[in-house]
Enzyme design. Structure first.
Site, PDB file in Angstrom:
ATOM      1  N   MET A  27     -41.374  33.531   6.637  1.00  0.00           N
ATOM      2  CA  MET A  27     -40.350  33.074   7.653  1.00  0.00           C
ATOM      3  C   MET A  27     -41.198  32.005   8.317  1.00  0.00           C
ATOM      4  O   MET A  27     -40.835  31.607   9.508  1.00  0.00           O
ATOM      5  CB  MET A  27     -39.755  33.948   8.619  1.00  0.00           C
ATOM      6  CG  MET A  27     -38.774  35.077   7.801  1.00  0.00           C
ATOM      7  SD  MET A  27     -37.407  35.883   8.713  1.00  0.00           S
ATOM      8  CE  MET A  27     -38.240  36.684   9.758  1.00  0.00           C
ATOM      9  N   GLY A  28     -42.474  31.562   7.897  1.00  0.00           N
ATOM     10  CA  GLY A  28     -43.019  30.585   8.637  1.00  0.00           C
ATOM     11  C   GLY A  28     -43.938  31.022   9.823  1.00  0.00           C
ATOM     12  O   GLY A  28     -44.308  32.152   9.719  1.00  0.00           O
ATOM     13  N   HIS A  34     -50.351  35.530   6.094  1.00  0.00           N
ATOM     14  CA  HIS A  34     -49.726  34.784   5.297  1.00  0.00           C
ATOM     15  C   HIS A  34     -50.918  34.026   4.417  1.00  0.00           C
ATOM     16  O   HIS A  34     -50.801  34.119   2.849  1.00  0.00           O
ATOM     17  CB  HIS A  34     -48.819  33.792   5.623  1.00  0.00           C
ATOM     18  CG  HIS A  34     -47.946  34.351   6.485  1.00  0.00           C
ATOM     19  ND1 HIS A  34     -47.905  34.386   8.202  1.00  0.00           N
ATOM     20  CD2 HIS A  34     -46.504  34.949   6.337  1.00  0.00           C
ATOM     21  CE1 HIS A  34     -47.008  34.869   8.442  1.00  0.00           C
ATOM     22  NE2 HIS A  34     -45.996  35.254   7.504  1.00  0.00           N
ATOM     23  N   GLN A  58     -31.057  38.794   8.444  1.00  0.00           N
ATOM     24  CA  GLN A  58     -31.846  39.856   8.743  1.00  0.00           C
ATOM     25  C   GLN A  58     -32.246  40.154  10.129  1.00  0.00           C
ATOM     26  O   GLN A  58     -33.137  41.221  10.386  1.00  0.00           O
ATOM     27  CB  GLN A  58     -33.312  39.866   7.742  1.00  0.00           C
ATOM     28  CG  GLN A  58     -34.183  38.730   8.234  1.00  0.00           C
ATOM     29  CD  GLN A  58     -35.504  38.793   7.561  1.00  0.00           C
ATOM     30  OE1 GLN A  58     -35.247  38.137   6.345  1.00  0.00           O
ATOM     31  NE2 GLN A  58     -36.337  39.256   7.755  1.00  0.00           N
ATOM     32  N   ASP A 147     -45.300  45.273   6.210  1.00  0.00           N
ATOM     33  CA  ASP A 147     -43.560  45.570   6.170  1.00  0.00           C
ATOM     34  C   ASP A 147     -43.632  46.726   4.810  1.00  0.00           C
ATOM     35  O   ASP A 147     -42.967  46.300   3.803  1.00  0.00           O
ATOM     36  CB  ASP A 147     -42.837  44.376   5.990  1.00  0.00           C
ATOM     37  CG  ASP A 147     -42.999  43.377   7.173  1.00  0.00           C
ATOM     38  OD1 ASP A 147     -42.721  43.789   8.431  1.00  0.00           O
ATOM     39  OD2 ASP A 147     -43.555  42.148   7.076  1.00  0.00           O
ATOM     40  N   GLN A 150     -39.965  47.244   3.605  1.00  0.00           N
ATOM     41  CA  GLN A 150     -39.340  46.145   2.936  1.00  0.00           C
ATOM     42  C   GLN A 150     -39.984  46.056   1.694  1.00  0.00           C
ATOM     43  O   GLN A 150     -39.379  45.681   0.554  1.00  0.00           O
ATOM     44  CB  GLN A 150     -39.788  44.679   3.817  1.00  0.00           C
ATOM     45  CG  GLN A 150     -39.797  43.531   3.245  1.00  0.00           C
ATOM     46  CD  GLN A 150     -40.113  42.363   3.977  1.00  0.00           C
ATOM     47  OE1 GLN A 150     -39.293  42.008   4.917  1.00  0.00           O
ATOM     48  NE2 GLN A 150     -41.015  41.711   3.930  1.00  0.00           N
ATOM     49  N   SER A 183     -46.448  37.569  13.453  1.00  0.00           N
ATOM     50  CA  SER A 183     -45.835  36.387  13.819  1.00  0.00           C
ATOM     51  C   SER A 183     -45.520  36.550  15.559  1.00  0.00           C
ATOM     52  O   SER A 183     -45.518  35.683  16.499  1.00  0.00           O
ATOM     53  CB  SER A 183     -44.766  35.462  13.290  1.00  0.00           C
ATOM     54  OG  SER A 183     -45.136  35.426  11.701  1.00  0.00           O
ATOM     55  N   ARG A 184     -45.068  37.853  15.547  1.00  0.00           N
ATOM     56  CA  ARG A 184     -44.547  38.219  16.827  1.00  0.00           C
ATOM     57  C   ARG A 184     -45.693  38.374  17.876  1.00  0.00           C
ATOM     58  O   ARG A 184     -45.316  38.814  19.174  1.00  0.00           O
ATOM     59  CB  ARG A 184     -43.678  39.356  16.723  1.00  0.00           C
ATOM     60  CG  ARG A 184     -42.414  39.119  16.057  1.00  0.00           C
ATOM     61  CD  ARG A 184     -41.376  40.497  16.123  1.00  0.00           C
ATOM     62  NE  ARG A 184     -40.153  39.888  15.465  1.00  0.00           N
ATOM     63  CZ  ARG A 184     -39.510  40.117  14.681  1.00  0.00           C
ATOM     64  NH1 ARG A 184     -40.103  40.782  13.520  1.00  0.00           N
ATOM     65  NH2 ARG A 184     -38.256  39.554  14.086  1.00  0.00           N
TER      66      ARG A 184
HETATM   67  O1  PAF Z   1     -41.209  39.390   5.688  1.00  0.00           O
HETATM   68  C1  PAF Z   1     -40.675  38.402   5.934  1.00  0.00           C
HETATM   69  O2  PAF Z   1     -41.163  37.394   6.417  1.00  0.00           O
HETATM   70  C2  PAF Z   1     -39.294  38.329   5.591  1.00  0.00           C
HETATM   71  O3  PAF Z   1     -38.730  39.351   5.682  1.00  0.00           O
HETATM   72  C3  PAF Z   1     -38.882  37.677   4.186  1.00  0.00           C
HETATM   73  C4  PAF Z   1     -39.545  38.461   2.960  1.00  0.00           C
HETATM   74  C5  PAF Z   1     -39.545  36.244   4.019  1.00  0.00           C
HETATM   75  C6  PAF Z   1     -37.508  37.353   3.918  1.00  0.00           C
HETATM   76  O4  PAF Z   1     -36.943  36.904   4.859  1.00  0.00           O
END
Ligand code: PAF
Length: 275
Positions: A27-28, A34, A58, A147, A150, A183-184
């Site tokens: 999500m940048g 990343h 989301q 995550d 996820q 990022s937060r």
């Molecule tokens: O982990 C993230 O940044 C987001 O949940 C993802 C996997 C890019 C989906 O929007």
């Protein structure tokens, strides 16, 4: 590096390449976490695609969608430096239409822990990840262990839908003081950041307890909660699960994940260790 925001254009380019593709969905607001995913993808694939899309489905209504950090220009530079081949930056109308077919995350695993605090969050994550997989058709897709839930649900989706992509779990990257990169983290004030260190410290404590053969999960959780206790920290959960995200009573070596979620001020932080 090509920056593309059109789905058909990206599909066509990738089909013409006919090579192994590594996808890093993001999500940048890219950070070292990343970058480590991108570097791994670069090593393991002929073509690397990074997607940047702040996915609205989301985020819950009360969450930080509007103020989610966006750093498009520096993200582009980072991707170019990391030798990304294609940077996919679609807009919302490209990715979503009205009244879509919707993916539902599995009931049990998506309504515990993160899902309990963020109901519907994982439906949105799986919806966008499925779309990205169908657009890019990656050989490998890279997800951070931070995550963890996820990651587990994406793996389950791939299994349940017989998808031809290998999900590559990547290690958590931390600052030198132990804070897991997110990022937060930019939302944390100086004082809050000092408090946030208690999160990784509580996980280190848990790992020391395990090394000393304390395998009782309730005892470990109690010790972690004590280590986290502070007026400024609101503990959302401390939990120990196996790799299928089932709660366990005794640590199973090489099959356990110890997870923490806290709120410090208005910032929500999650972290975990895999034992
Ligand atoms: O982990 C993230 O940044 C987001 O949940 C993802 C996997 C890019 C989906 O929007």
């Amino acid at each position: 590096m090509k920056i593309i925001n059109n789905i058909q254009e990206l599909k066509l380019q990738l089909q013409q390449e006919n090579k192994t593709i590594g996808l890093v969905p993001t999500m940048g607001s890219l950070h070292e976490g990343h970058i480590s995913l991108i570097k791994k993808a670069r090593k393991e694939n002929e073509v690397v695609v990074v997607s940047i899309f702040v996915n609205p489905t989301q985020f819950l209504a009360n969450e930080d969608l509007d103020k989610y950090p966006r750093k498009d220009e520096s993200d582009k530079k980072i991707c170019a430096l990391c030798e990304v081949d294609y940077l996919f930056m679609p807009n919302i109308n490209t990715m979503y239409s009205q009244d879509e077919v919707l993916i539902k995350a599995p009931k049990i695993n998506s309504f515990i822990l993160e899902g309990e605090k963020r109901p519907g969050h994982f439906d949105g994550v799986l919806q966008i990840v499925l779309k990205l997989f169908n657009i890019v058709n990656p050989t490998n897709a890279y997800f951070g262990k931070k995550d963890a839930q996820q990651l587990s649900l994406v793996m389950q989706m791939v299994e349940n839908f017989y998808m031809d992509v290998t999900i590559v779990p990547c290690e958590i990257v931390r600052e030198s003081d132990g804070l897991a990169l997110s990022s937060r983290n930019v939302y944390l004030s100086h004082d809050e950041k000092a408090e946030a260190l208690k999160v990784s410290q509580s996980l280190n404590l848990a790992s020391k307890l395990v090394v000393n053969l304390e395998l009782n999960c309730s005892t470990i959780i109690e010790n972690m909660k004590t280590a986290l206790s502070s007026e400024k920290i609101e503990i959302e959960y401390v939990s120990i699960v196996n790799r299928k995200f089932q709660t366990i009573e005794t640590i199973e070596l090489k099959n356990s994940i110890i997870l923490v979620a806290v709120k410090i001020g208005t910032t929500r932080l999650i972290d975990n260790i895999w034992i």
